[in-house]
Design an enzyme around this catalytic site. Structure first.
Site, mmCIF file in Angstrom:
data_model
loop_
_atom_site.group_PDB
_atom_site.id
_atom_site.type_symbol
_atom_site.label_atom_id
_atom_site.label_comp_id
_atom_site.label_asym_id
_atom_site.label_seq_id
_atom_site.Cartn_x
_atom_site.Cartn_y
_atom_site.Cartn_z
ATOM 1 N N ASN A 40 -18.736 19.760 3.120
ATOM 2 C CA ASN A 40 -20.093 19.230 2.993
ATOM 3 C C ASN A 40 -20.675 18.933 4.369
ATOM 4 O O ASN A 40 -19.972 18.498 5.284
ATOM 5 C CB ASN A 40 -20.147 17.995 2.079
ATOM 6 C CG ASN A 40 -19.206 16.876 2.498
ATOM 7 O OD1 ASN A 40 -18.096 17.127 2.940
ATOM 8 N ND2 ASN A 40 -19.659 15.641 2.344
ATOM 9 N N ILE A 41 -21.961 19.195 4.505
ATOM 10 C CA ILE A 41 -22.682 18.996 5.761
ATOM 11 C C ILE A 41 -23.908 18.134 5.459
ATOM 12 O O ILE A 41 -24.833 18.589 4.778
ATOM 13 C CB ILE A 41 -23.153 20.349 6.365
ATOM 14 C CG1 ILE A 41 -21.979 21.335 6.505
ATOM 15 C CG2 ILE A 41 -23.865 20.121 7.687
ATOM 16 C CD1 ILE A 41 -20.966 20.996 7.557
ATOM 17 N N GLU A 42 -23.882 16.901 5.946
ATOM 18 C CA GLU A 42 -24.994 15.984 5.681
ATOM 19 C C GLU A 42 -26.046 16.063 6.775
ATOM 20 O O GLU A 42 -25.831 16.693 7.822
ATOM 21 C CB GLU A 42 -24.468 14.553 5.555
ATOM 22 C CG GLU A 42 -23.567 14.374 4.351
ATOM 23 C CD GLU A 42 -23.062 12.952 4.173
ATOM 24 O OE1 GLU A 42 -22.492 12.675 3.108
ATOM 25 O OE2 GLU A 42 -23.219 12.127 5.093
ATOM 26 N N CYS A 51 -23.541 20.653 -0.095
ATOM 27 C CA CYS A 51 -22.196 20.340 -0.591
ATOM 28 C C CYS A 51 -21.194 21.425 -0.180
ATOM 29 O O CYS A 51 -21.573 22.563 0.109
ATOM 30 C CB CYS A 51 -22.210 20.230 -2.105
ATOM 31 S SG CYS A 51 -23.330 18.976 -2.743
ATOM 32 N N GLU A 53 -19.035 23.115 -1.960
ATOM 33 C CA GLU A 53 -18.993 24.290 -2.839
ATOM 34 C C GLU A 53 -20.033 25.317 -2.401
ATOM 35 O O GLU A 53 -19.800 26.527 -2.420
ATOM 36 C CB GLU A 53 -19.308 23.926 -4.302
ATOM 37 C CG GLU A 53 -18.430 22.886 -4.901
ATOM 38 C CD GLU A 53 -19.000 21.472 -4.744
ATOM 39 O OE1 GLU A 53 -19.266 21.054 -3.599
ATOM 40 O OE2 GLU A 53 -19.151 20.805 -5.771
ATOM 41 N N CYS A 86 -21.718 18.327 -8.315
ATOM 42 C CA CYS A 86 -23.011 17.724 -8.662
ATOM 43 C C CYS A 86 -23.852 18.725 -9.453
ATOM 44 O O CYS A 86 -23.511 19.905 -9.563
ATOM 45 C CB CYS A 86 -23.743 17.280 -7.389
ATOM 46 S SG CYS A 86 -24.462 18.639 -6.432
ATOM 47 N N CYS A 89 -24.919 21.872 -7.516
ATOM 48 C CA CYS A 89 -23.824 22.828 -7.347
ATOM 49 C C CYS A 89 -23.487 23.531 -8.664
ATOM 50 O O CYS A 89 -23.128 24.704 -8.666
ATOM 51 C CB CYS A 89 -22.585 22.134 -6.793
ATOM 52 S SG CYS A 89 -22.752 21.777 -5.029
HETATM 53 ZN ZN LIG Z 1 -22.975 19.517 -4.975
#
Ligand SMILES: [Zn+2]
Length: 131
Positions: A40-42, A51, A53, A86, A89
């Site tokens: 994940n890359i915020e 996310c 995935e 989520c 995703c």
């Molecule tokens: Zn997600």
């Protein structure tokens, strides 16, 4: 079989998650044995966060692979709870992987379960719905 829990746990340390501190990793196993990774890359603008995935599957397609090449998707969440993709995703996976591909999902304790996107998103939105 490779120890995916250990691989995923190590991979999750590469997540860029300065805001949530919630590290997630994904490994997509392909028919030819290739393993494609994602984390994940915020972002400070939260809505552009992506996310694990989706970073993983975007890389799978970038490398020239397609839906039929995907054997299994492994996920890891840095949580004591049972992790789950989520809603965003789920929709992404619905279109980009076969609906019966196993998703093996681990938490930080090494507990796992297997599910499919067909289980997680019945009646998913498809291109046919645009007709
Ligand atoms: Zn997600």
């Amino acid at each position: 079989m490779a120890n995916y829990f250990e691989k995923l746990k190590l991979l999750s340390t590469k997540a860029y998650a300065p805001y949530s501190k919630f590290h997630v990793s994904a490994i997509c196993l392909l028919k030819d044995g290739t393993e494609v990774s994602g984390v994940n890359i915020e972002n400070a603008a939260y809505s552009v966060t992506i996310c694990a995935e989706r970073t993983c599957l975007a890389q799978v397609y970038t490398l020239g692979y397609q839906k039929a090449d995907i054997v299994k998707l492994f996920l890891y969440t840095d949580s004591n709870q049972k992790g789950s993709p989520c809603g965003t995703c789920r929709q992404f996976l619905w279109e980009l992987i076969a609906h019966d591909v196993p998703l093996e999902i681990y938490n930080q304790k090494g507990e796992s379960y297997v599910v499919t996107i067909g289980d997680l998103l019945p009646y998913g939105f498809t291109k046919e719905d645009l007709q």
